[in-house]
Scaffold this motif. Structure first.
Motif, PDB file in Angstrom:
ATOM      1  N   UNK A  15      28.809 -33.243-111.313  1.00  8.95           N
ATOM      2  CA  UNK A  15      29.478 -33.425-112.605  1.00  8.95           C
ATOM      3  C   UNK A  15      29.151 -32.271-113.547  1.00  8.95           C
ATOM      4  N   UNK A  16      30.052 -32.046-114.467  1.00 10.34           N
ATOM      5  CA  UNK A  16      29.869 -31.018-115.490  1.00 10.34           C
ATOM      6  C   UNK A  16      30.313 -31.604-116.823  1.00 10.34           C
ATOM      7  N   UNK A  17      29.379 -31.678-117.784  1.00  8.81           N
ATOM      8  CA  UNK A  17      29.677 -32.256-119.109  1.00  8.81           C
ATOM      9  C   UNK A  17      29.530 -31.175-120.171  1.00  8.81           C
ATOM     10  N   UNK A  18      30.507 -31.050-121.072  1.00 10.51           N
ATOM     11  CA  UNK A  18      30.321 -30.095-122.171  1.00 10.51           C
ATOM     12  C   UNK A  18      29.204 -30.556-123.103  1.00 10.51           C
ATOM     13  N   UNK A  19      28.367 -29.617-123.566  1.00 20.03           N
ATOM     14  CA  UNK A  19      27.320 -29.940-124.541  1.00 20.03           C
ATOM     15  C   UNK A  19      27.904 -29.822-125.947  1.00 20.03           C
ATOM     16  N   UNK A  20      27.504 -30.703-126.865  1.00 23.26           N
ATOM     17  CA  UNK A  20      28.041 -30.606-128.223  1.00 23.26           C
ATOM     18  C   UNK A  20      27.505 -29.370-128.960  1.00 23.26           C
ATOM     19  N   UNK A  21      26.327 -28.869-128.527  1.00 23.24           N
ATOM     20  CA  UNK A  21      25.761 -27.640-129.083  1.00 23.24           C
ATOM     21  C   UNK A  21      25.283 -26.777-127.936  1.00 23.24           C
ATOM     22  N   UNK A  22      25.507 -25.460-127.969  1.00 17.59           N
ATOM     23  CA  UNK A  22      24.911 -24.622-126.925  1.00 17.59           C
ATOM     24  C   UNK A  22      23.388 -24.733-127.005  1.00 17.59           C
ATOM     25  N   UNK A  23      22.711 -24.610-125.874  1.00 17.09           N
ATOM     26  CA  UNK A  23      21.248 -24.753-125.834  1.00 17.09           C
ATOM     27  C   UNK A  23      20.668 -23.456-125.297  1.00 17.09           C
ATOM     28  N   UNK A  24      20.091 -22.631-126.226  1.00 16.37           N
ATOM     29  CA  UNK A  24      19.573 -21.338-125.787  1.00 16.37           C
ATOM     30  C   UNK A  24      18.064 -21.394-125.636  1.00 16.37           C
ATOM     31  N   UNK A  31      26.038 -24.056-122.115  1.00 14.48           N
ATOM     32  CA  UNK A  31      27.068 -24.720-122.923  1.00 14.48           C
ATOM     33  C   UNK A  31      27.553 -25.992-122.224  1.00 14.48           C
ATOM     34  N   UNK A  32      27.126 -26.169-120.974  1.00  7.20           N
ATOM     35  CA  UNK A  32      27.490 -27.373-120.227  1.00  7.20           C
ATOM     36  C   UNK A  32      26.260 -27.893-119.501  1.00  7.20           C
ATOM     37  N   UNK A  33      26.260 -29.191-119.205  1.00  4.80           N
ATOM     38  CA  UNK A  33      25.223 -29.790-118.363  1.00  4.80           C
ATOM     39  C   UNK A  33      25.817 -30.078-116.993  1.00  4.80           C
ATOM     40  N   UNK A  34      25.193 -29.531-115.965  1.00  8.18           N
ATOM     41  CA  UNK A  34      25.596 -29.831-114.595  1.00  8.18           C
ATOM     42  C   UNK A  34      24.577 -30.779-113.987  1.00  8.18           C
ATOM     43  N   UNK A  35      24.998 -31.609-113.095  1.00 10.33           N
ATOM     44  CA  UNK A  35      24.066 -32.509-112.405  1.00 10.33           C
ATOM     45  C   UNK A  35      24.763 -33.068-111.172  1.00 10.33           C
ATOM     46  N   UNK A  36      23.979 -33.687-110.292  1.00 15.24           N
ATOM     47  CA  UNK A  36      24.566 -34.452-109.181  1.00 15.24           C
ATOM     48  C   UNK A  36      24.200 -35.920-109.406  1.00 15.24           C
ATOM     49  N   UNK A  37      25.207 -36.733-109.664  1.00 15.98           N
ATOM     50  CA  UNK A  37      24.964 -38.167-109.821  1.00 15.98           C
ATOM     51  C   UNK A  37      24.954 -38.805-108.432  1.00 15.98           C
ATOM     52  N   UNK A  38      24.000 -39.691-108.218  1.00 16.06           N
ATOM     53  CA  UNK A  38      23.824 -40.326-106.905  1.00 16.06           C
ATOM     54  C   UNK A  38      24.054 -41.826-107.067  1.00 16.06           C
ATOM     55  N   UNK A  39      24.954 -42.365-106.246  1.00 13.56           N
ATOM     56  CA  UNK A  39      25.260 -43.801-106.288  1.00 13.56           C
ATOM     57  C   UNK A  39      25.002 -44.375-104.902  1.00 13.56           C
TER      58      UNK A  39
END
Ligand code: OSB
Ligand code: MG
Length: 374
Positions: A15-24, A31-39
């Protein structure tokens, strides 16, 4: 730990979610959070969710979404299939995974989903599995490097007004003593700490010593991402407690670093130490006042797991688990995680994660998905 129910399927979703604020940070700008969601689903239709909370780029550690994916599909998930013929528990799982060196985040995400499933199948809260004792957890916020000090001070004001109980700022050479001085001048005696993400070397000791005058709670990971020894030399020279993040991958690293004086505090990120089982071991061994729970800009799923961990007795220092709105306009859980005006997050009470996973939102953020029959 209890034996697991019979597993039926596992689905992993990038998954890729836009961040409301860039995180430097000192290692890059997200500018986005990537992750692997496991179900993971069992034969009775119970479902557990976990998060492999890596980043898209290898700036923080070598693992990324693109390393965790093949580790999970080629090596870690096939071991689950082997275990499924008998009943298995977390010890058996980690023994099966032991021949897979490193790749802690890849393991941690699958372990988390299994633990959430265990809670669901036993009709318990995940807090019962993690040993939660508290109803609410005190929390803080981690603030990225800003373009100037007045922006930083504005951002801190907003978070203090929202109730956050501890402020952490990211530092790097050129953005360290002055921002900290300005924060102390404007906000006085707030709980304040800094995180360098390995931006310094022992040659910078004079700058790091200047930070001693500001009464910081700790300085997180000042030196190399893979170092333990040089941090001991630094800690011997500093009054400010050193906290290790990147350097600690398992309970053995944590014990070594604490026993040899490389740090006084450990930032526990369950993903970075291979899962919640190891995270709890470190918390038990290192103890109250010397551990706290960090974050990786988790989606709501990883965030809930971290909330249950921090509801254990050892976690008295406010962590990096902020409200969903600090990261995302729309989180993947219903409702979003909220921080109250005193800076606390309520620990969910219901079955499993105690929140519903918003599968429409998960689908909207999904880039690729794979399912396996177990
Ligand atoms: O070093 O603690 C860190 C975020 C991504 C990668 C590394 C770190 C961080 C944070 C943010 O500091 C913590 C959070 O708000 O989740
Ligand atoms: Mg850190």
């Amino acid at each position: 730990m209890d034996p697991f129910p019979t597993l039926r399927t596992i689905t992993i979703r990038e998954v890729q979610l836009p961040l409301v604020h860039p995180f430097r940070t000192s290692f890059g700008n997200a500018t986005t959070k990537h992750a692997i969601l496991v179900e993971i689903e069992d034969e009775d239709g119970n479902v557990g969710w976990g998060e492999t909370t890596v980043e898209a780029t290898p700036g923080y550690c070598y693992e990324t979404v693109d390393t965790a994916w093949p580790m999970q599909t080629k090596f870690l998930i096939p071991k689950l299939k082997e275990l499924n013929s008998d009943q298995f528990d977390i010890d058996a799982l980690h023994k099966k995974w032991a021949p897979v060196r490193g790749h802690e985040f890849a393991k941690g995400g699958i372990e988390a989903a299994l633990l959430a499933l265990l809670a669901e199948s036993q009709n318990k809260s995940l807090g019962d599995i993690y040993g939660s004792t508290k109803d609410k957890i005190p929390t803080g916020v981690s603030i990225g490097i800003q373009t100037d000090i007045s922006k930083l001070l504005d951002r801190i004001s907003t978070f203090i007004d929202q109730g956050y109980r501890r402020i952490k700022i990211k530092i790097e050479p050129g953005w360290d003593v002055e921002p900290v001085r300005a924060i102390r001048e404007k906000f006085g005696d707030i709980l304040l700490m800094v995180d360098a993400n390995s931006a310094y070397t022992l040659d910078d000791i004079a700058i790091l010593k200047q930070l001693d005058e500001f009464g910081l709670m700790m300085i997180e990971q000042p030196l190399a991402y893979n170092d333990i020894l040089q941090h001991k030399f630094l800690q011997d020279e500093l009054q400010t407690p050193v906290c290790l993040d990147e350097s600690i991958h398992n309970p053995k690293d944590a014990k070594l670093a604490i026993d040899h004086g490389s740090c006084k505090i450990i930032n526990i990120k369950p993903g970075r130490v291979g899962g919640y089982y190891n995270a709890i071991k470190i918390a038990e061994e290192v103890g109250v006042g010397a551990v706290w729970c960090g974050g990786m800009l988790e989606t709501g799923i990883g965030r809930l797991h971290n909330i249950f961990l921090q509801a254990r007795d050892e976690f008295s220092i406010p962590g990096d688990t902020s409200g969903s709105d600090r990261y995302f306009a729309n989180d993947v859980i219903n409702p979003a995680v909220r921080v109250d005006d005193q800076g606390y997050i309520a620990v969910p009470k219901g079955r499993g994660l105690g929140y519903e996973v918003n599968t429409d939102q998960v689908d909207a953020y999904t880039i690729q998905a794979m399912s396996y029959r177990l």
